[in-house]
Motif scaffolding. Structure first.
Motif: not given
Length: 89
Positions: A1-17
């Motif tokens: 199990m990953s310690a990172f919330d990958r979906a949140a990282i992708m959402r943040e990157a998408h919103a920034t882009a």
């Protein structure tokens, strides 16, 4: 199990882009934003692991040091107080 919330990282990157990208440069901007979001998540995870490993007294000392260091100009007495707090165990 990953310690990172990958979906949140992708959402943040998408919103920034979407906010920052010039016409036709979404892919490059998204890659840049994803890298920045990933590094921020790693730093936050590192900070959380250090914070979780500290005792309450260590946290209070760190908070006291941060309170002194946030002043605009530090005097020699401030540096002495910081050293005193760091060496008090």
């Amino acid at each position: 199990m990953s310690a990172f919330d990958r979906a949140a990282i992708m959402r943040e990157a998408h919103a920034t882009a979407r906010r920052v990208a010039k016409p036709g440069e979404y892919r490059k901007t998204f890659a840049w934003a994803l890298r920045n979001a990933w590094h921020a998540a790693k730093k936050l995870a590192g900070f959380r692991s250090v914070w979780a490993a500290q005792t309450e007294a260590q946290r209070q000392r760190a908070d006291a040091i941060m309170a002194i260091e946030t002043q605009e100009r530090l005097t020699p007495a401030d540096y002495a107080r910081i050293d005193e707090i760091r060496h008090a165990a």
